[in-house]
Each structure stands twice: as C-alpha cells, then as structure tokens.
Write an enzyme that holds these catalytic residues in place. Structure first.
Site, short mmCIF file in Angstrom:
data_model
loop_
_atom_site.label_atom_id
_atom_site.label_comp_id
_atom_site.label_asym_id
_atom_site.label_seq_id
_atom_site.Cartn_x
_atom_site.Cartn_y
_atom_site.Cartn_z
N GLU A 151 0.82 -1.21 0.00
CA GLU A 151 0.00 0.00 0.00
C GLU A 151 0.86 1.27 0.00
OE1 GLU A 151 -3.27 2.57 0.15
OE2 GLU A 151 -3.06 0.47 -0.45
N ASP A 152 1.97 1.26 0.75
CA ASP A 152 2.70 2.51 0.99
C ASP A 152 4.07 2.59 0.34
OD1 ASP A 152 0.60 3.43 2.54
OD2 ASP A 152 1.39 2.56 4.37
N ASP A 162 -2.74 -4.27 13.92
CA ASP A 162 -2.43 -3.03 13.21
C ASP A 162 -3.26 -1.88 13.78
OD1 ASP A 162 -1.64 -1.26 10.98
OD2 ASP A 162 -3.65 -1.64 10.22
#
Length: 693
Positions: free
Chosen positions: A76-77, A139
């Site tokens: 995602e990042d 998370d």
C-alpha cells in the site's frame, strides 16, 4: 521498537523450527521499502509494522503471520508488489498480505461507505483466513496507541469511532478481550474526552481513599476458598473507564451509584474446582440474584469460558467475580488467536461458526447502510441460549424471537416459518426468548418471510434474509406489472412483435434477460417510447403523439411501480412531498407528507417516495367558500376553465348563509398548476376562501 534479533528470538522461543533467515529477510525488506517514511509521531514508519509483528509474537502465531505483519503496509505505501512478495516469501504470505492490503485501499471513500466497505472486505477476507483479521486487529491496536500524535482532531475522532464501531466488537467476537478493552479505552478518550477525564480522576480519588482495598478483598476471597481446601489464585482490578461510563449511560446512574466497579478473578486447577469455588463464595458472601452466568457449560461463540457472579462484600459493596481454570484464562484473553486452527484449504475451523452468519449478511445486504446495520446487530449484543427439541444449542442476542431462532438454525427454515412452540406451548412469533428455552419451529411449504417481521426481529442475519426476500417479492410484482404494461405498449406499435423482436429489444437496451426488461418497464425506468424503439427501431418517428403517450404518474422509491394508489384523503399531486404506507398484502398508499391520516399508519411500513421525472396529471381536492349570491358558482367554473382544469367532482358540503362551501376535485398537471388555480380563485370577488383539502 523491537530490534531485528529480538523479534527473531521471540519467535524462536515458541517455534524453534521457524525459518530464521526468512524472518530476517522480512525485517530487512520492510525497513528498506519504508526507507525514510515517517509516522505522525516522527518515528520511522517501519517501527509500526515491527511493533505489529511484536504483538503477533505475544500471541505465539506462526512465522507466516509474523512476516505478514512485517510486510502488511509495503504494498500500500511503497513500490513493493504482491508478485514480488510471493517470489521472496512464498504464496501463503503473499495471500495474507494481499488480504490485509485490500482493507486499506478505501480511505478516500465517504465515511459511511468507507466504514461499510471496510467491513465487507474485512469479513470476506476473514472467511478465507483468520490470520488476516489477527494482523489487522494488531495493526489497528498499535495505530490507536499512537493516535494522539495525529494533529487533526476530526481525523482522530473518525478513527476512534471506526475502532469503537467495528474493530473493538470484532475483537470481542473472536475472544480477544485484551485487544477489545484497550481499543475501547483509547477510543473513549478521543470520543468522550470530558467523561474520560472525569471518570479517571474519580478512580484516582477512590484509589487514594481506599488504599489497599482491592488487595484486602482478594485476600478474603482466597482465605475463604483455602479454608475449604481449594488452592487458587485471586486478584482484583478496577473496571476500565469506558466500561464504567457505559454502565452509567445504560442505567442512567451517577458515578457514586455504580457499585460494582471492581472485578475479581479466581483461577483454579480444573472445572470441578470452578463450581466448588462458586458454591463456597455463594455460601460465604451474599450473591446478587440474576447476575450469575455459566459460560463453562455454554461457552460464548468466540470460545470464552468462565463462571460470572456478583457478590455483596461487607454487606453493601457489590463486586463482580469471574471463576475459571488457568487454561481457560490463557485462552480467554486472546480467544481464537490463542488456539487458532485451520482445515486444509485455509478455512477457519468450527469455532468461528458465527463468521458464516456474517458472510451471509454481506451477501444479503442491499447497500452500505444496511450492511452496517445488520453487522452491528450481529456483533454487538449480549447473548442468550436456546435449544432445538433435539438439544442443539444456539446463541442469540437478548430480545431474540422465534423468527430469529429459525434463521439462526437455517436460512431456509426461517423463510418457511409459520409458527413456533416455546417450551411446548404455541406462542406468537414475536415472543422474546429466554435463557434455556426449547424452541420448535413450525414451517409451511408455501410460506415466505413477512415484511412485518422486521418490526420485531433483532438479529442481523434475520433482518438481512427478510429484506432480501421482500425485495425479491417486490421485484417479481414490479416485473408482473411491467409485463402488463409491455402488452399495452406492444399494442400501440404499427406491427405485431414476437419473441425474436423481444430478444433483440433486451439486447438493445442492455438488459440481462426478459425479466430485467419487464422490471425496468414496471419500475418506470424506461419510457414507452424507449421500449417501442427497442422493439421496432424507427417505429415512433411518424407516430402520433398520443400513441407514444407515457404513463402519467410514476413514483420513485423502494416500491416504485408496485401497485400504488394515490390516497383519497389528501389527494397528492406531482410536486407535493409524499410518503408511502405499505401494509401486508396491500398496495402502497401514497400520501402527502402533511396528511392527517398518516397518524393512523403506525401499523404500516413507511416508505420514502418521490415523483418520477415525467409525472403529470392527478386529481387534487380543494375547499372553496363562495358568497351566496347569483353568479358566484359560474364565476368559479370560469376560473377552472380559463386555467385548463377539468372538474371531476363538485359537492356542496356546507350551507351557512351568507356562504356556501364546496369540495371540488380538479384534474391538474401538478402542484404549481393547482396553486395557480387557488390564487386565481382568491383574487375573484365571488370567493371568500380557497384551500387544499
């Protein structure tokens, strides 16, 4: 932050066969990929996945889960891809990382849709592998621990609300109570800062004034049990501020009147000692009636097992006591994560059977709002236990009815329910069930879910199934109306149309099949002209206007096109704000929003409606007070004629010299047309008053 060797050592402590080299590669990979990225706190970004991985080692999870935790944000990042992860760490890790990643790609959606879509993907990912849920919960927990570093208060509250509404309840449903409590506490601090500060301050004051009281009570319990020959561990703690605040809110109590703010745990060697300890405590201390729960003989769906009771200590103080074995205590804190197991193919085991209900709700929910409603019902409420006649046990929310029970047993059984016996007696379907009830469902071959059931069912599964069945029935009704309208449209065409033309029309209009076309016609999603052109292209070019005439009235709403009637009590016309009343086996009554008769619709389902775009032509009713002198009636009729309004009915309702009052039904185009007529009436010398009825 955990250093590389510390994380590896943690895993090797409980899994000596873990691949140390693979764990090291995953640690280095996440550090390299996240590089110079920073968190809101200013810490390196990779500290977050490393801490999440540390939380997974606390649960003693396998190395694939630890590696997934390390890599869960890389796709995602960073520039990392699933293909790259699969090549480096294997297909199992890639699948898990992909499952967690999919949950993070919806942050830009509107809040309600984002929360619902997050939940939808969450549940579907969970159904494939429970480890996706465990990583995501860890998370979220770590993000909540660092939430105070985010400067935007609205963003903090949004994240806290999502945590309170979705993640904390899901943690509870898989038995991860430690995660649930910490999430709730951290979210509570953001959502209700004044209440949080007040309660924590009062707890500090209480702690100072009653120094050592918790230890004294624990010692008294332990001595009473030791005197009876039981070797146990006992300790106490205060309930956390959110738990106290919720109790204050539910019972409308001030802090001073919340008596059971302390909870004690008694750990025994075996199950027999649990029941022995319960008996001794009940003999030694007075217990509070109605506050005993046996989750050992009937565990919660998440596997939680314990005995709960509440005692009066020192004759006035109420304290909660939980009694369990040491093994139960080890598994209760972290639920399914403490003893997760998998079948071949990666499916979760039977301990999360409740998950199947949630997946069924995902499939049945019509939109985001409905999904959120049904899922919150499924994950929030306290439970009761009811049995089938053969002794099968089902857990249901408090307030559940026989219909909820039927759907819990099987969706098909719920759909065919016509009656129920509770403890051998015929009872109404809306009867709330009690703990230990034996429920026998009576079914009928041609039965179907009733819309009225939505007024009393409480489970998300039942509500989702009922709504799906009602929608299917409404769709069939609309399609049936559409078929009749189709025949009328076909008759206006210059040539007969057969099955081939109909099939081609379905293709031209990009419909799935003939039933979809009939539904679109019945729901007024297609105009008559569009249908004619699809059946016979070019057929409307030279056709007289009246042959193409559209249906005058169409209604938009949940039951658009389904046998509606314009209510005669208020005579709504296009332009009025409208609402529908639907009763079982009746058409929808369309009322003006300010109709007085709506007060009698408490037994009906209210449906939010609006007029279709091309709606025109309806009968409006007005009340006209004329002066009683020659020519006034003719003058009123002249106003109607000049404004192109056809009089459908005229009734003298009151004769009160010097006035005559008439109720007039006028055929008008819309509200604006009717308003112009009333303005014209009020402007004449013949009319004393003119109003809508």
């Amino acid at each position: 932050m955990l250093r590389q060797y510390e994380l590896v050592e943690r895993v090797k402590e409980y899994d000596p066969d873990a691949d140390e080299a693979l764990l090291n590669r995953a640690y280095v990979y996440t550090v390299q990929k996240h590089g110079s990225q920073k968190r809101a706190s200013g810490d390196p970004y990779f500290s977050h996945p490393v801490e999440v991985a540390g939380l997974m080692t606390d649960l003693k999870l396998d190395q694939q889960t630890i590696i997934t935790a390390l890599l869960h944000d890389t796709v995602e990042d960073t520039l990392a891809t699933i293909e790259d992860i699969e090549e480096r760490f294997g297909p199992d890790v890639a699948r898990l990382v992909d499952g967690v990643t999919k949950l993070s790609k919806i942050e830009q959606m509107p809040e309600d849709e984002r929360a619902a879509e997050n939940l939808r993907k969450f549940l579907l990912a969970m159904s494939e592998d429970l480890r996706v849920l465990l990583v995501k919960l860890a998370d979220r927990l770590h993000n909540m621990r660092t939430l105070h570093h985010i400067k935007n208060p609205d963003k903090r509250r949004r994240i806290a609300r999502e945590t309170m509404d979705i993640y904390a309840p899901l943690a509870e449903r898989v038995g991860m109570y430690e995660y649930m409590r910490e999430m709730q506490l951290l979210a509570f601090e953001q959502l209700e800062p004044e209440a949080y500060t007040t309660i924590t301050r009062r707890l500090d004051q209480l702690r100072q004034s009653d120094a050592g009281q918790v230890d004294r009570i624990a010692l008294d319990f332990k001595q009473a049990l030791a005197a009876a020959g039981l070797e146990v561990e006992v300790w106490g703690r205060e309930k956390h501020p959110y738990s106290i605040w919720r109790k204050m809110a539910e019972r409308h109590l001030p802090f001073e009147q919340v008596s059971d703010i302390m909870a004690f745990r008694v750990l025994t060697e075996n199950v027999a000692d649990c029941y022995a300890a319960l008996g001794i405590l009940h003999q030694t201390f007075q217990f509070v009636p109605g506050r005993f729960k046996d989750y050992i003989s009937t565990p919660k769906n998440n596997g939680y097992r314990s005995l709960h009771t509440t005692l009066f200590y020192d004759k006035s103080m109420r304290v909660e006591v939980q009694i369990r074995t040491r093994e139960m205590h080890r598994t209760n804190g972290f639920g399914l994560a403490a003893h997760w197991a998998y079948k071949q193919g990666g499916k979760v085991d039977g301990e999360v059977g409740w998950l199947r209900d949630l997946i069924e709700i995902v499939d049945a929910s019509h939109d985001s709002e409905e999904l959120m409603e049904h899922t919150k019902l499924a994950i929030y409420q306290d439970r009761i236990f009811a049995f089938t006649p053969k002794g099968a046990l089902f857990q249901l929310p408090k307030g559940a009815t026989a219909v909820d029970f039927a759907f819990a047993v099987h969706t098909d059984l719920g759909a065919q329910t016509v009656g129920a016996k509770i403890n051998g007696r015929h009872m109404p379907l809306r009867t709330p069930l009690g703990n230990g009830d034996v429920v026998e469902i009576i079914k009928g071959k041609n039965a179907e879910p009733q819309l009225s059931w939505l007024g009393f069912v409480v489970t998300g599964k039942a509500r989702a199934a009922i709504r799906r069945a009602v929608r299917a029935k409404e769709r069939a009704e609309i399609a049936e109306i559409g078929a009749k309208l189709y025949d009328e449209i076909a008759e206006r065409l210059p040539a007969k149309v057969g099955k081939k033309a109909l099939k081609q029309a379905v293709e031209r209009l990009e419909m799935g099949d003939v039933e979809d076309l009939m539904y679109a016609i019945g729901a007024a999603k297609l105009s008559d002209r569009e249908v004619m052109e699809a059946l016979v292209p070019g057929s409307t070019a030279d056709m007289p206007e009246e042959a193409q005439q559209e249906r005058a009235i169409s209604i938009k709403g949940l039951t658009a096109g389904v046998g509606f009637d314009l209510a005669e009590c208020c005579h709504p016309v296009p332009g009025d704000r409208i609402v529908g009343l639907r009763r079982p086996h009746n058409t929808v009554e369309v009322h003006a929003i300010d109709c007085l008769e709506l007060a009698n619709g408490v037994d009906a389902d209210w449906v939010d409606l609006s007029w279709g775009e091309r709606s025109h032509g309806a009968v409006g009713r007005i009340n006209v007070v004329l002066y009683n002198r020659p020519g006034t009636l003719a003058e009123m009729a002249g106003v109607f004629a000049r404004n192109n309004a056809n009089v459908m009915n005229l009734e003298l309702t009151q004769r009160d010299d010097p006035f005559h009052t008439y109720a007039v039904d006028l055929e008008v185009q819309d509200l604006a047309h009717l308003t112009r007529i009333m303005s014209a009436l009020r402007a004449t010398d013949a009319v004393a008053q003119a109003d809508r009825l």
